[in-house]
Motif scaffolding. Structure first.
Motif, PDB file in Angstrom:
ATOM      1  N   ARG A   1      19.463  10.339 -14.880  1.00 45.89           N
ATOM      2  CA  ARG A   1      19.367  11.170 -13.687  1.00 45.89           C
ATOM      3  C   ARG A   1      18.214  10.705 -12.813  1.00 45.89           C
ATOM      4  O   ARG A   1      17.191  10.235 -13.302  1.00 45.89           O
ATOM      5  N   LEU A   2      18.379  10.867 -11.509  1.00 46.77           N
ATOM      6  CA  LEU A   2      17.357  10.431 -10.563  1.00 46.77           C
ATOM      7  C   LEU A   2      16.028  11.143 -10.831  1.00 46.77           C
ATOM      8  O   LEU A   2      14.958  10.520 -10.785  1.00 46.77           O
ATOM      9  N   LYS A   3      16.084  12.441 -11.125  1.00 48.88           N
ATOM     10  CA  LYS A   3      14.871  13.201 -11.389  1.00 48.88           C
ATOM     11  C   LYS A   3      14.104  12.633 -12.580  1.00 48.88           C
ATOM     12  O   LYS A   3      12.878  12.521 -12.549  1.00 48.88           O
ATOM     13  N   THR A   4      14.831  12.261 -13.623  1.00 53.08           N
ATOM     14  CA  THR A   4      14.209  11.677 -14.817  1.00 53.08           C
ATOM     15  C   THR A   4      13.594  10.324 -14.490  1.00 53.08           C
ATOM     16  O   THR A   4      12.482  10.006 -14.936  1.00 53.08           O
ATOM     17  N   LEU A   5      14.305   9.522 -13.705  1.00 53.91           N
ATOM     18  CA  LEU A   5      13.788   8.213 -13.291  1.00 53.91           C
ATOM     19  C   LEU A   5      12.500   8.372 -12.495  1.00 53.91           C
ATOM     20  O   LEU A   5      11.535   7.618 -12.702  1.00 53.91           O
ATOM     21  N   GLN A   6      12.468   9.324 -11.599  1.00 47.78           N
ATOM     22  CA  GLN A   6      11.268   9.555 -10.791  1.00 47.78           C
ATOM     23  C   GLN A   6      10.085   9.985 -11.648  1.00 47.78           C
ATOM     24  O   GLN A   6       8.953   9.562 -11.416  1.00 47.78           O
ATOM     25  N   ARG A   7      10.357  10.814 -12.647  1.00 47.86           N
ATOM     26  CA  ARG A   7       9.294  11.217 -13.578  1.00 47.86           C
ATOM     27  C   ARG A   7       8.741  10.014 -14.331  1.00 47.86           C
ATOM     28  O   ARG A   7       7.531   9.813 -14.404  1.00 47.86           O
ATOM     29  N   ILE A   8       9.649   9.230 -14.888  1.00 45.72           N
ATOM     30  CA  ILE A   8       9.233   8.086 -15.712  1.00 45.72           C
ATOM     31  C   ILE A   8       8.425   7.086 -14.898  1.00 45.72           C
ATOM     32  O   ILE A   8       7.378   6.596 -15.346  1.00 45.72           O
ATOM     33  N   THR A   9       8.890   6.778 -13.686  1.00 45.34           N
ATOM     34  CA  THR A   9       8.162   5.810 -12.858  1.00 45.34           C
ATOM     35  C   THR A   9       6.799   6.356 -12.425  1.00 45.34           C
ATOM     36  O   THR A   9       5.831   5.598 -12.306  1.00 45.34           O
ATOM     37  N   LEU A  10       6.715   7.686 -12.229  1.00 44.80           N
ATOM     38  CA  LEU A  10       5.410   8.290 -11.916  1.00 44.80           C
ATOM     39  C   LEU A  10       4.472   8.160 -13.115  1.00 44.80           C
ATOM     40  O   LEU A  10       3.301   7.780 -12.953  1.00 44.80           O
ATOM     41  N   TYR A  11       4.958   8.444 -14.310  1.00 46.17           N
ATOM     42  CA  TYR A  11       4.123   8.338 -15.509  1.00 46.17           C
ATOM     43  C   TYR A  11       3.655   6.902 -15.734  1.00 46.17           C
ATOM     44  O   TYR A  11       2.489   6.667 -16.094  1.00 46.17           O
ATOM     45  N   ILE A  12       4.563   5.954 -15.511  1.00 42.24           N
ATOM     46  CA  ILE A  12       4.198   4.540 -15.672  1.00 42.24           C
ATOM     47  C   ILE A  12       3.146   4.142 -14.641  1.00 42.24           C
ATOM     48  O   ILE A  12       2.191   3.414 -14.955  1.00 42.24           O
ATOM     49  N   TYR A  13       3.306   4.637 -13.418  1.00 42.51           N
ATOM     50  CA  TYR A  13       2.326   4.340 -12.371  1.00 42.51           C
ATOM     51  C   TYR A  13       0.953   4.859 -12.772  1.00 42.51           C
ATOM     52  O   TYR A  13      -0.048   4.123 -12.697  1.00 42.51           O
ATOM     53  N   PHE A  14       0.857   6.096 -13.205  1.00 38.76           N
ATOM     54  CA  PHE A  14      -0.424   6.655 -13.609  1.00 38.76           C
ATOM     55  C   PHE A  14      -0.999   5.909 -14.807  1.00 38.76           C
ATOM     56  O   PHE A  14      -2.197   5.637 -14.858  1.00 38.76           O
ATOM     57  N   PHE A  15      -0.161   5.574 -15.774  1.00 40.72           N
ATOM     58  CA  PHE A  15      -0.600   4.799 -16.936  1.00 40.72           C
ATOM     59  C   PHE A  15      -1.225   3.476 -16.477  1.00 40.72           C
ATOM     60  O   PHE A  15      -2.261   3.046 -16.984  1.00 40.72           O
ATOM     61  N   SER A  16      -0.572   2.839 -15.500  1.00 40.15           N
ATOM     62  CA  SER A  16      -0.999   1.507 -15.050  1.00 40.15           C
ATOM     63  C   SER A  16      -2.280   1.521 -14.219  1.00 40.15           C
ATOM     64  O   SER A  16      -2.852   0.461 -13.957  1.00 40.15           O
ATOM     65  N   LEU A  17      -2.732   2.701 -13.794  1.00 35.04           N
ATOM     66  CA  LEU A  17      -3.958   2.759 -13.001  1.00 35.04           C
ATOM     67  C   LEU A  17      -5.160   2.247 -13.787  1.00 35.04           C
ATOM     68  O   LEU A  17      -6.189   1.890 -13.201  1.00 35.04           O
ATOM     69  N   ASN A  18      -5.039   2.192 -15.109  1.00 34.47           N
ATOM     70  CA  ASN A  18      -6.086   1.607 -15.944  1.00 34.47           C
ATOM     71  C   ASN A  18      -6.106   0.084 -15.856  1.00 34.47           C
ATOM     72  O   ASN A  18      -7.056  -0.548 -16.315  1.00 34.47           O
ATOM     73  N   PHE A  19      -5.045  -0.481 -15.296  1.00 31.56           N
ATOM     74  CA  PHE A  19      -4.915  -1.939 -15.193  1.00 31.56           C
ATOM     75  C   PHE A  19      -4.765  -2.337 -13.718  1.00 31.56           C
ATOM     76  O   PHE A  19      -3.954  -3.196 -13.377  1.00 31.56           O
ATOM     77  N   GLU A  20      -5.561  -1.696 -12.876  1.00 25.90           N
ATOM     78  CA  GLU A  20      -5.390  -1.819 -11.428  1.00 25.90           C
ATOM     79  C   GLU A  20      -5.553  -3.245 -10.927  1.00 25.90           C
ATOM     80  O   GLU A  20      -4.871  -3.660  -9.991  1.00 25.90           O
ATOM     81  N   VAL A  21      -6.453  -4.024 -11.530  1.00 25.05           N
ATOM     82  CA  VAL A  21      -6.670  -5.392 -11.042  1.00 25.05           C
ATOM     83  C   VAL A  21      -6.005  -6.434 -11.946  1.00 25.05           C
ATOM     84  O   VAL A  21      -6.113  -7.633 -11.694  1.00 25.05           O
ATOM     85  N   PHE A  22      -5.321  -5.998 -12.995  1.00 22.72           N
ATOM     86  CA  PHE A  22      -4.654  -6.930 -13.891  1.00 22.72           C
ATOM     87  C   PHE A  22      -3.431  -7.520 -13.207  1.00 22.72           C
ATOM     88  O   PHE A  22      -2.579  -6.796 -12.698  1.00 22.72           O
ATOM     89  N   ASN A  23      -3.359  -8.846 -13.193  1.00 29.23           N
ATOM     90  CA  ASN A  23      -2.251  -9.541 -12.534  1.00 29.23           C
ATOM     91  C   ASN A  23      -1.072  -9.607 -13.496  1.00 29.23           C
ATOM     92  O   ASN A  23      -1.100 -10.343 -14.480  1.00 29.23           O
ATOM     93  N   LEU A  24      -0.027  -8.835 -13.201  1.00 33.35           N
ATOM     94  CA  LEU A  24       1.132  -8.730 -14.087  1.00 33.35           C
ATOM     95  C   LEU A  24       2.097  -9.888 -13.851  1.00 33.35           C
ATOM     96  O   LEU A  24       2.728  -9.987 -12.800  1.00 33.35           O
ATOM     97  N   LEU A  25       2.164 -10.790 -14.834  1.00 35.93           N
ATOM     98  CA  LEU A  25       3.102 -11.930 -14.803  1.00 35.93           C
ATOM     99  C   LEU A  25       2.953 -12.758 -13.532  1.00 35.93           C
ATOM    100  O   LEU A  25       3.917 -13.365 -13.050  1.00 35.93           O
ATOM    101  N   GLY A  26       1.756 -12.777 -12.966  1.00 35.42           N
ATOM    102  CA  GLY A  26       1.503 -13.554 -11.763  1.00 35.42           C
ATOM    103  C   GLY A  26       2.083 -12.950 -10.501  1.00 35.42           C
ATOM    104  O   GLY A  26       2.088 -13.590  -9.445  1.00 35.42           O
TER     105      GLY A  26
END
Length: 388
Positions: free
Chosen positions: A3-28
């Motif tokens: 569901r779109l709502k679930t996708l939006q939740r998951i991508t928000l959680y991943i975004y917040f999780f990734s804030l700890n790696f703000e300057v990390f270059n992901l796969l170039g």
């Protein structure tokens, strides 16, 4: 199909999780936080009209978007051979995500608190990588990881530890006994915070902890007494761990004995003539870069958002920015008084720390906390019920 709502939740959680790696270059491909932010944005595009609604948050959104427009115009006026980059896309993206995240809370009550918890889990993972020696860099005795700024790493750690304490005390997700497992990473997270040598993070955490203990409210008097006893014990343990960090102790002593500000005071003094000469409108980011190249030989941050904004947009822009910050702060206080919801108010403390002693304009966790604080307007206006 998800569901779109679930996708939006998951991508928000991943975004917040990734804030700890703000300057990390992901796969170039670039900054991890930037990439996950774009993915989150893509997930809300099908409902972008709803996610960009400002009807209930106009008083918060208007000052900051006007500030960005003013900054852009002044930067265009002051284009020079040193800098012709007048469009601050990073700041604009943060403002857009700020708006979207607030509306996400309006549509899906409680989603930001879960995202904040995801962020804290990301910090625990970062701490594990620190313990394993992965991505570690040492500069002048201060520990960094993946090339990130030591002060910002420390601030993230201070925020996440407080979030864990809140989850343990309030159990907002009904984890029950399992929530006490969150105690396990806290000692290592404290040691990591001390190892960054960040005085800003240390002071922010100490204030968050003290304010949290004083302001924490419960109908059970014995619960408050137990909390105070635990707070004393935790404080003693906290200072015992701190004594093991030679770099932090030395930096705190330097501040006390010599007023050492890590060179900030020198930059601030050099900026005074620029600010006085352009007090009303400033010189934009382009004019500021030209000034620092002439004076310091390169782009130099003042590590103080008040002076940074004064340099960029003068007193007009500063009033707009402070209006924005003040309204977010008042909203977090109002939420606490009406709903007894303390966490947004506590997390505004490190935001103030970064504003006074760091670079807050483009730090994504700062914008995430501001969105968290502002989003509580949906609770204090009574339309979404009371927060636990």
């Amino acid at each position: 199909m998800m569901r779109l709502k679930t996708l939006q939740r998951i991508t928000l959680y991943i975004y917040f999780f990734s804030l700890n790696f703000e300057v990390f270059n992901l796969l170039g491909l670039g900054s991890t936080a930037f990439i996950t932010g774009v993915v989150y944005f893509i997930s809300v595009i099908p409902e972008i009209t709803s996610f960009s609604n400002i009807s209930q948050i106009k008083k918060f959104f208007q000052p900051i978007i006007i500030f960005w427009i003013l900054l852009t115009i002044i930067s265009i006026i002051h284009i020079n051979p040193y800098s012709s980059s007048f469009f601050d896309s990073s700041l604009l993206l943060n403002i857009i995500l700020f708006l979207i995240i607030i509306n996400h809370e309006r549509k899906d009550s409680g989603v930001i608190l879960k995202a904040i918890f995801s962020f804290a889990l990301g910090t625990a993972v970062l701490t594990l990588l620190y313990n394993l020696g992965i991505g570690i860099e040492i500069d002048g005795g201060r520990i960094s990881i993946f090339g990130d700024n030591e002060n910002i790493i420390g601030i993230r750690l201070s925020i996440s530890i407080i979030v864990f304490f809140y989850i343990i005390l309030e159990d907002p997700f009904s984890f029950g006994f399992w929530r006490f497992l969150l105690f396990i990473p806290i000692p290592d997270m404290l040691m990591f915070m001390f190892a960054t040598g960040s005085r800003l993070a240390f002071i922010s955490f100490a204030l968050e902890f003290v304010v949290g203990v004083i302001f924490y409210q419960t109908k059970k008097r014995w619960y408050k007494i137990i909390l105070l006893i635990l707070a004393i014990g935790v404080s003693a343990y906290f200072f015992q761990l701190m004594k093991q960090s030679e770099i932090l102790i030395n930096r705190l002593l330097l501040t006390r004995e010599t007023g050492d500000l890590a060179g900030r005071d020198i930059i601030w003094l050099e900026l005074m003539p620029l600010i006085k000469a352009n007090f009303i409108w400033g010189v934009g980011e382009t004019g500021y870069k030209a000034f620092t190249y002439r004076i310091f030989g390169g782009d130099k941050s003042p590590h103080n958002v008040i002076l940074e904004v004064l340099s960029y947009t003068g007193i007009i822009g500063l009033l707009l920015y402070l209006n924005f910050i003040a309204k977010a702060t008042i909203q977090s206080w109002r939420t606490f008084k009406i709903n007894n919801y303390l966490l947004p108010l506590l997390l505004m403390i490190p935001v103030f720390g970064v504003i006074v002693g760091g670079q807050a304009l483009n730090v994504k966790i700062v914008w995430a906390i501001l969105a968290f604080a502002v989003s509580t307007v949906f609770y204090t206006n009574g339309k979404l019920g009371k927060i636990k």
